[in-house]
Design an enzyme around this catalytic site. Structure first.
Site, short mmCIF file in Angstrom:
data_model
loop_
_atom_site.label_atom_id
_atom_site.label_comp_id
_atom_site.label_asym_id
_atom_site.label_seq_id
_atom_site.Cartn_x
_atom_site.Cartn_y
_atom_site.Cartn_z
N ILE A 145 0.83 -1.21 0.00
CA ILE A 145 0.00 0.00 0.00
C ILE A 145 0.86 1.25 0.00
O ILE A 145 0.50 2.26 -0.62
CB ILE A 145 -0.99 0.00 1.19
N SER A 178 11.15 0.71 8.11
CA SER A 178 10.59 -0.58 7.74
C SER A 178 11.60 -1.67 8.06
O SER A 178 12.80 -1.46 7.90
CB SER A 178 10.24 -0.61 6.24
N ARG A 179 11.12 -2.81 8.50
CA ARG A 179 12.04 -3.90 8.85
C ARG A 179 12.74 -4.48 7.64
O ARG A 179 13.89 -4.91 7.73
CB ARG A 179 11.28 -5.01 9.58
N LYS A 202 -6.14 2.81 6.90
CA LYS A 202 -7.33 2.09 7.34
C LYS A 202 -7.04 0.59 7.38
O LYS A 202 -6.21 0.11 6.60
CB LYS A 202 -8.52 2.42 6.45
N ASP A 222 -11.25 -6.10 5.75
CA ASP A 222 -10.23 -5.13 5.35
C ASP A 222 -10.68 -4.35 4.12
O ASP A 222 -10.65 -3.12 4.12
CB ASP A 222 -8.90 -5.83 5.11
#
Length: 314
Positions: free
Chosen positions: A14, A36-37, A90, A168
């Site tokens: 996303i 971010s990992r 969201k 979702d």
């Protein structure tokens, strides 16, 4: 006014599909860092955790969170305690209580919290809301069916507890319905279908009622193949309004109305900038509340196991 320096957290599908393109077009924000990992963004500073990012770059004033909802509360709370404005993808979190906690943190730290509903910024939503004002609404039918393998390839988190499963995408429909209808609705019945190997539903049938008995019937399904279906049909005494393609197209009695281009995430970042400038927050939990009600009231049905890839032969 100088653009707000922003850090983006969670560089997944996303973020790459929507957030990065919109931020590249925004004059309100300057993307200066990502956390971010397992991924990064070229041309900016990259970190493996939000705490590391905020500690190294105190000039960051706002943070946009794109990781799965199960992990979002802790990261959002950390950013708010650092005095950063926060934008939430969201659904805004895994529970109602944690979002209410974040809203309190934002208020006590004098920063903005924006719980986003991107589908409310689809080009047909505001015109639909205006057309429905003053109409006598008889029935609303929502059909939201898509292929989870296409939109969430290999993303097992979506079927874990807190991932919401078919809700979702379905929550996008609920965000539109709660935006365009001129009255509140409440759940009267639900059936949720769970794959026997998953913790979240793959399909759901919901029934809602309005204050004068208006019927709202909703069907969600994550198993659609071929053309995808994102339709909301509102039957009124003055005609039938149809929002299709997730709000990108609007019809009244079958006649298409002219709309502007799709720019949902551009609209989100413009709204975030407005909230920051005004010193306000926007935390509407009504779509998530309807999902929570479905889990509370819904009957459970079980179907065959679901796998993103066919299981290996024995």
């Amino acid at each position: 006014m100088a653009p707000v320096k922003l850090g983006l957290v969670g560089i997944g599908k996303i973020a790459r599909d929507q957030h990065l393109p919109s931020l590249s077009r925004s004059s309100d924000f300057e993307l200066v860092a990502a956390a971010s990992r397992n991924a990064g963004v070229d041309g900016i500073a990259n970190f493996t955790s939000t705490g590391e990012m905020l500690g190294a770059m105190p000039e960051i004033a706002a943070v946009s969170l794109c990781m799965p909802p199960q992990a979002r509360h802790q990261v959002a709370a950390e950013a708010l305690r650092h005095g950063k404005h926060v934008m939430l993808e969201k659904p805004p979190g895994a529970t109602l209580s944690e979002i209410e906690h974040l809203a309190g943190l934002a208020a006590s730290n004098g920063v903005s919290l924006f719980a986003t509903w991107h589908s409310r910024h689809a080009p047909g939503v505001e015109p639909a809301k205006e057309w429905l004002k003053g109409q006598h609404i008889r029935k609303v039918t929502v059909t939201w069916k898509e292929d989870v393998r296409h939109w969430h390839p290999g993303q097992d988190w979506i079927f874990e507890a807190g991932g919401l499963g078919v809700f979702d995408p379905g929550i996008n429909a609920l965000s539109i319905v709660t935006k365009i209808l001129p009255f509140p609705i409440w759940l009267t019945g639900a059936e949720l279908t769970f794959p026997e190997n998953r913790q979240a539903p793959i399909a759901a049938d919901l029934a809602f009622s309005g204050p004068s008995g208006e019927a709202v019937e909703v069907v969600f399904d994550f198993r659609q193949t071929g053309p995808q279906t994102w339709d909301i049909v509102v039957e009124t005494d003055g005609g039938t309004l149809t929002l299709s393609m997730g709000g990108a197209k609007l019809f009244v009695d079958g006649e298409e109305r002219g709309l502007g281009p799709e720019a949902e995430y551009d609209g989100l970042y413009a709204r975030f900038a407005e909230l920051i400038a005004a010193g306000q927050s926007d935390v509407d939990l009504s779509p998530l509340r309807h999902v929570a009600d479905a889990f509370l009231l819904g009957r459970r049905a079980v179907t065959e196991p679901f796998f993103f890839d066919p299981p290996a032969a024995l």
